[in-house]
Write a protein that holds these residues in place. Structure first.
Motif, PDB file in Angstrom:
ATOM      1  N   UNK A 167       0.794  -1.152   0.002  1.00  0.00           N
ATOM      2  CA  UNK A 167      -0.069  -0.077  -0.020  1.00  0.00           C
ATOM      3  C   UNK A 167       0.691   1.200   0.117  1.00  0.00           C
ATOM      4  N   UNK A 168       0.388   2.165  -0.881  1.00  0.00           N
ATOM      5  CA  UNK A 168       1.213   3.502  -0.613  1.00  0.00           C
ATOM      6  C   UNK A 168       0.356   4.618  -0.312  1.00  0.00           C
ATOM      7  N   UNK A 169       1.086   5.156   0.791  1.00  0.00           N
ATOM      8  CA  UNK A 169       0.104   6.433   1.389  1.00  0.00           C
ATOM      9  C   UNK A 169       0.559   7.775   0.577  1.00  0.00           C
ATOM     10  N   UNK A 170      -0.540   8.338   0.329  1.00  0.00           N
ATOM     11  CA  UNK A 170      -0.375   9.413  -0.722  1.00  0.00           C
ATOM     12  C   UNK A 170      -0.883  10.788   0.134  1.00  0.00           C
ATOM     13  N   UNK A 229       4.761   5.705 -10.642  1.00  0.00           N
ATOM     14  CA  UNK A 229       5.466   6.218  -9.731  1.00  0.00           C
ATOM     15  C   UNK A 229       5.691   4.951  -8.814  1.00  0.00           C
ATOM     16  N   UNK A 230       4.528   4.120  -8.354  1.00  0.00           N
ATOM     17  CA  UNK A 230       5.006   3.162  -7.331  1.00  0.00           C
ATOM     18  C   UNK A 230       6.112   2.322  -8.136  1.00  0.00           C
ATOM     19  N   UNK A 231       5.896   1.892  -9.427  1.00  0.00           N
ATOM     20  CA  UNK A 231       6.898   0.934 -10.210  1.00  0.00           C
ATOM     21  C   UNK A 231       8.328   1.536  -9.658  1.00  0.00           C
ATOM     22  N   UNK A 232       8.391   2.879 -10.008  1.00  0.00           N
ATOM     23  CA  UNK A 232       9.761   3.211  -9.827  1.00  0.00           C
ATOM     24  C   UNK A 232      10.567   3.183  -8.423  1.00  0.00           C
ATOM     25  N   UNK A 289      -8.534   5.361  -4.671  1.00  0.00           N
ATOM     26  CA  UNK A 289      -9.461   4.430  -4.117  1.00  0.00           C
ATOM     27  C   UNK A 289      -9.251   2.962  -4.608  1.00  0.00           C
ATOM     28  N   UNK A 290      -9.244   3.006  -5.909  1.00  0.00           N
ATOM     29  CA  UNK A 290      -9.308   1.589  -6.624  1.00  0.00           C
ATOM     30  C   UNK A 290      -8.247   0.819  -6.220  1.00  0.00           C
ATOM     31  N   UNK A 291      -7.001   1.090  -6.250  1.00  0.00           N
ATOM     32  CA  UNK A 291      -5.946   0.675  -6.129  1.00  0.00           C
ATOM     33  C   UNK A 291      -5.231   0.711  -4.692  1.00  0.00           C
ATOM     34  N   UNK A 292      -4.024   0.201  -4.823  1.00  0.00           N
ATOM     35  CA  UNK A 292      -3.447   0.333  -3.239  1.00  0.00           C
ATOM     36  C   UNK A 292      -2.823   1.616  -2.805  1.00  0.00           C
ATOM     37  N   UNK A 293      -3.464   2.621  -3.513  1.00  0.00           N
ATOM     38  CA  UNK A 293      -3.049   3.897  -3.092  1.00  0.00           C
ATOM     39  C   UNK A 293      -4.089   4.651  -1.976  1.00  0.00           C
ATOM     40  N   UNK A 294      -3.741   4.834  -0.548  1.00  0.00           N
ATOM     41  CA  UNK A 294      -4.412   5.498   0.128  1.00  0.00           C
ATOM     42  C   UNK A 294      -4.318   6.877   0.426  1.00  0.00           C
TER      43      UNK A 294
END
Lengths: 221, 221
Positions: free
Chosen positions: A73-76, B191-194, A95-100
């Motif tokens: 998960x990536x915190x934005x 971005x998360x890829x890199x 929301x759809x992906x692992x971005x919160x």
DNA sequence: GTGTGTGAACTTGTTCACAGCG
DNA sequence: CGCTGTGAACAAGTTCACACAC
């Protein structure tokens, strides 16, 4: 590779429609690129295809997810809660992906304290405290141009490693920080460039050449 | 060339700060690319530089404007007046240059009739009538994904030649129509890829610096 | 037969390096 | 003498074509 997210989107669509296997030809058609390119791209994740039948959709999605780092998960954090910032905060893209969306910051006292989808807007000064709660991975800058650089500095100081900049401003960041621009004005200018050329071509040539200008996601895209 | 708008932005900044002449080296530094690239790019507009001193800023801006087709006004229609559409309608990115938001369309009866910056939201059925008033050049799609294709078809039928798609949906358009994607979810994934790679690399030694502008497009984009 | 994986040809874009102009 | 404009070297990315696994 910038095309991976595109494949991903198509593969998930296929998953939903119950397709379990897909050929490079089909995938290519959907992504509007040729089969060879698809195969080259996928081959550098490893040899996941089955000769004679194609790729297993579910397995491929999983591999690409891992490659894209979407298994974490990536915190934005969104900096600048104007029209655009608000729209993004509510957007499904996160929301759809692992971005919160873990934090929202703005300097305007009228906006601070406001809640958007359950997240309270705070002052940028709180960034160090915010980072202690949740290590922020990606910063999204939606401030007016003139303050964008200052905000970027704050975010980088707070430990953000990647910035997505919507402000109409060229930013300077230290080496090692990933910086991408999404610039409406630039997008529009590129479009008007091609369209102007198209018009000129049509006016000039007696044999109008139909020029199909390629699409390009991301590099953008 | 996708870099022209970037040069333009920097040049205008220089103009404001009263600089009248600029070298390829300086321009390159500001745009975060090397001097040779800048010279190659500018040389294909013509030979506008003065050897020994550099380029005349004001003159260069004018040439690039012409090349980008910014010496004409472009009428823009925004389809889908949700959070994002509203934000874009009010955005400075349009107003600042020769892009004029000429029409807003949405299917929601609650939204139709609403005014945003003096432009009334109308039903997509009114597109033919709208086009008769103002020939629309660029369509911006900010609808939910599922209706994006239908909206795109409507816009193309109405004579729009260029589409900027913010919907999370791969669109099909006839040849000759310019289509660009601005996809938040894809940007974030890249971005998360890199960043994932960066984290993995940190076990090793190198710190890759990756910078990119605009998109893509292109086939990317 | 069908469709992947991949070397080899080709195309496009970038960098180098330097001649020549102001 | 500084800086552009550009051919020539180089690198990256794309397409082709085909051997080979299923």
């Amino acid at each position: 590779m910038a095309r991976l997210p595109v494949y991903q989107r198509i593969l998930e669509e296929l998953l939903r429609s119950g397709t379990s296997t897909v050929s490079s030809e089909l995938l290519g058609a959907a992504a509007q690129l040729n089969a060879a390119k698809v195969r080259k791209d996928l081959s550098l994740l490893g040899s996941f295809g089955t000769r004679g039948s194609g790729y297993d959709v579910a397995f491929l999605v999983e591999q690409i997810d891992r490659q894209l780092g979407l298994d974490r998960e990536w915190a934005v954090v969104i900096a600048g809660i104007g029209n655009l910032g608000r729209a993004l905060a509510r957007s499904q893209g996160f929301a759809a992906r692992n971005f919160r969306v873990a934090a929202l910051v703005d300097t305007d006292p009228d906006i601070i304290g406001e809640q958007i989808d359950g997240v309270v807007v705070r002052h940028p000064d709180a960034l160090p405290a915010i980072v202690e709660e949740v290590p922020l991975a990606i910063g999204v800058i939606t401030t007016p141009g003139p303050v964008a650089q200052r905000v970027a500095d704050l975010l980088v100081d707070a430990g953000v490693r990647s910035l997505l900049n919507f402000a109409p401003q060229v930013l300077e960041v230290p080496a090692g920080i990933l910086l991408r621009y999404v610039d409406l004005s630039i997008e529009l200018q590129v479009m008007s460039f091609y369209q102007a050329r198209q018009m000129d071509d049509e006016a000039g040539a007696s044999m109008p050449v139909i020029r199909s200008v390629g699409r390009s996601p991301g590099s953008a895209r």
